[in-house]
Write an enzyme that holds these catalytic residues in place. Structure first.
Site, PDB file in Angstrom:
ATOM      1  N   TYR A 143      45.154  38.226  34.354  1.00 49.44           N
ATOM      2  CA  TYR A 143      43.946  38.196  33.527  1.00 49.44           C
ATOM      3  C   TYR A 143      44.289  38.290  32.045  1.00 49.44           C
ATOM      4  O   TYR A 143      43.738  37.555  31.222  1.00 49.44           O
ATOM      5  CB  TYR A 143      43.004  39.324  33.946  1.00 49.44           C
ATOM      6  N   LYS A 149      38.492  46.667  34.238  1.00 50.67           N
ATOM      7  CA  LYS A 149      37.300  47.016  35.005  1.00 50.67           C
ATOM      8  C   LYS A 149      37.639  48.170  35.943  1.00 50.67           C
ATOM      9  O   LYS A 149      38.572  48.078  36.727  1.00 50.67           O
ATOM     10  CB  LYS A 149      36.804  45.815  35.808  1.00 50.67           C
ATOM     11  N   GLY A 174      32.443  40.605  32.801  1.00 51.40           N
ATOM     12  CA  GLY A 174      31.643  39.522  33.343  1.00 51.40           C
ATOM     13  C   GLY A 174      32.413  38.732  34.383  1.00 51.40           C
ATOM     14  O   GLY A 174      33.547  39.071  34.730  1.00 51.40           O
ATOM     15  N   ALA A 182      40.969  34.484  36.551  1.00 50.08           N
ATOM     16  CA  ALA A 182      42.032  34.161  35.600  1.00 50.08           C
ATOM     17  C   ALA A 182      42.437  32.691  35.642  1.00 50.08           C
ATOM     18  O   ALA A 182      42.626  32.062  34.595  1.00 50.08           O
ATOM     19  CB  ALA A 182      43.251  35.052  35.877  1.00 50.08           C
ATOM     20  N   LYS A 238      30.998  46.616  41.315  1.00 50.49           N
ATOM     21  CA  LYS A 238      31.102  45.302  41.970  1.00 50.49           C
ATOM     22  C   LYS A 238      32.406  45.177  42.738  1.00 50.49           C
ATOM     23  O   LYS A 238      32.469  44.477  43.759  1.00 50.49           O
ATOM     24  CB  LYS A 238      30.925  44.176  40.952  1.00 50.49           C
ATOM     25  N   ASP A 265      29.076  39.093  37.862  1.00 49.81           N
ATOM     26  CA  ASP A 265      30.388  39.495  38.359  1.00 49.81           C
ATOM     27  C   ASP A 265      30.340  39.817  39.846  1.00 49.81           C
ATOM     28  O   ASP A 265      31.287  39.539  40.592  1.00 49.81           O
ATOM     29  CB  ASP A 265      30.872  40.717  37.570  1.00 49.81           C
ATOM     30  N   ARG A 273      40.671  39.416  44.496  1.00 51.89           N
ATOM     31  CA  ARG A 273      41.577  40.271  45.264  1.00 51.89           C
ATOM     32  C   ARG A 273      40.800  41.271  46.107  1.00 51.89           C
ATOM     33  O   ARG A 273      41.181  41.582  47.236  1.00 51.89           O
ATOM     34  CB  ARG A 273      42.507  41.040  44.333  1.00 51.89           C
ATOM     35  N   GLU A 296      41.857  46.682  42.329  1.00 50.30           N
ATOM     36  CA  GLU A 296      41.135  47.725  41.591  1.00 50.30           C
ATOM     37  C   GLU A 296      40.087  48.421  42.455  1.00 50.30           C
ATOM     38  O   GLU A 296      39.829  49.614  42.313  1.00 50.30           O
ATOM     39  CB  GLU A 296      40.467  47.134  40.346  1.00 50.30           C
TER      40      GLU A 296
END
Length: 338
Positions: free
Chosen positions: A19, A113, A142, A146, A198, A251, A262, A288
Site C-alpha cells: 500500500y 487502518k 477509504g 494497492a 471493516k 471500504d 487479505r 490487520e
C-alpha cells in the site's frame, strides 16, 4: 539514490509495503518528487535495482521522480508532509523513531487502518503520544486496493484532520495524480474507526463464503456489519454520515466482496476449515483484521455496544470456535427490529 532528492520533495511515504508503495507511485506518477522510505535497507536496495516492487506490485515500474531511501532522518527532513503507511501494531514505534528528525513545520498523515494493539486506542491518540500535540495530524482512509492504485485505475478516498489547511494541501497534492480523487471529511474519529471495523466484518464475509453460503448471506453480513460500525462510532463520538461514505460503506463493500482483500481471504480460509495460524501463513502478509478483531470487541464491551458479528468473529479467532458454529449462533439470535 535518485538525483531528484535535490529538488523540492512533495511528500515522504513511510512504509514500503504494497500500500505504501502504491501510494508513492500514485503521488509520483505525474512528476512530483516523492520519497519512499523502508526500514529494511536490503529491501530498499532491491527496489532501487528493480525500480519496481516485484514482490507486491509486479510489473509496475517506478516513476523517475520516486526516490527510495532507508535513511529515516533524510526521509523525514526532506519533506514537510509525511504519509505513514505501516501496520497498526508498529505505528507508534515508527512515529517514536520519526520524532527526533521532525522539522518545525512537519505534518503527519497516515493511511494505516486499525487500532493500537492491547489498548484499542485510536491512532490519533497514539500519534499525539509519540510526536506531541503540536504536530498537525490527518488520516487518509477509504476503498483502495494497492494493485489498482499503482496501476493508475480510478480511485476515491477521503481525508480528515482538525487542521483545514492540511486537508486542503493533501487534497491538492493527491489530486495531482489525476485518477485519485480525495474527498474531505470533518469527522476525525469516524474516519479512523471505520477502517478498523471493516477489517473485522471482511473476515466474517470471507468466512461466510468459505463455508459455502451465498450472496444473500454475504450481503446480510455487510449490512448488519455496517450497523455495528455505526453503533460503535456513535458511542465514541463519530458521525453516522461518515460511515455512509468512503471510510465506512465504501471500504466495507470493497473488502467484503473482492479477494484482493487479505482480510476476506483470511476469512475464506477459516470458513474452509483451516486453522487461524495456517490461514495467516497462507496470506503471507499482515492481516490487520486479526488484531483489529480483538481491539474492536474490547471497545464494544467497554462502551456497552451490541456487536454480535464482531463477537462471533472474535470467538473464532481467539477462542477456537468453529466458523460454522459461529454462523449457526448468529442465525439463532432472538428476532428483533432492524
Amino acid at each position: 539514490m535518485n538525483q531528484n532528492v535535490n529538488n523540492a520533495i512533495t511528500m515522504t511515504v513511510l512504509g514500503a509495503g504494497s500500500y505504501g508503495t502504491s501510494l508513492a507511485i500514485s503521488l509520483a506518477r505525474y512528476g512530483a518528487n516523492v520519497i519512499l522510505w523502508g526500514h529494511d535497507a536490503e529491501h530498499i536496495a532491491q527496489l532501487e535495482i528493480d525500480r519496481a516492487n516485484e514482490a507486491f506490485l509486479p510489473g509496475v515500474a517506478f516513476p523517475e521522480s520516486l526516490i527510495l531511501s532507508a535513511d529515516l532522518e533524510m526521509a523525514v527532513q526532506a519533506s514537510r508532509d509525511l504519509l505513514v503507511v505501516v501496520p497498526s501494531h508498529v505505528f507508534g514505534l515508527v512515529l517514536s523513531d520519526v520524532k527526533p528528525f521532525l522539522r518545525e513545520d512537519s505534518r503527519i498523515c497516515w493511511a494505516t487502518k486499525g487500532l493500537e494493539p492491547e489498548t484499542g486506542r485510536l491512532l490519533k491518540e497514539v500519534a499525539v503520544d509519540a510526536v506531541g500535540a503540536e504536530v498537525p495530524l490527518a488520516v487518509l482512509s477509504g476503498p483502495t486496493f494497492a494493485k489498482e492504485l499503482a496501476a493508475g485505475m480510478p480511485t476515491a478516498i477521503a481525508v480528515s484532520s482538525p487542521d483545514d489547511a492540511f486537508v486542503e494541501d493533501l487534497q491538492e497534492k493527491i489530486h495531482c495524480s489525476k485518477t485519485f480523487r480525495v474527498y474531505s471529511n470533518s469527522d476525525f474519529i469516524g474516519m479512523q474507526l471505520g477502517g478498523a471495523v471493516k477489517n473485522v466484518i471482511a473476515i466474517g464475509a470471507g468466512m461466510s463464503d468459505g463455508i459455502g453460503f451465498g450472496a444473500n448471506a454475504r450481503t446480510a453480513l455487510i449490512t448488519r456489519g455496517l450497523a455495528e460500525m455505526c453503533r460503535l462510532g456513535a458511542a465514541l463520538g463519530a458521525q453516522k454520515e461518515t460511515f455512509m461514505g468512503m471510510a465506512g460503506l465504501g471500504d466495507l463493500v470493497l473488502t467484503c466482496t473482492d479477494n484482493q482483500s487479505r482480510n476476506r481471504r483470511f476469512g475464506l480460509a477459516l470458513g474452509q476449515g483451516k486453522s487461524v495460524d495456517q490461514a495467516q501463513i497462507d496470506i503471507g502478509q499482515v492481516v490487520e483484521g486479526y488484531r483489529n478483531t480483538k481491539e474492536v470487541w474490547a471497545l464494544a464491551q467497554r462502551y456497552g455496544v451490541e456487536m454480535p458479528i464482531s463477537e462471533q468473529i472474535y470467538q473464532v479467532l481467539y477462542q477456537g470456535k468453529d466458523a460454522r458454529e459461529a454462523a449457526k449462533d448468529l442465525l439463532a439470535r432472538d428476532k428483533k427490529y432492524e
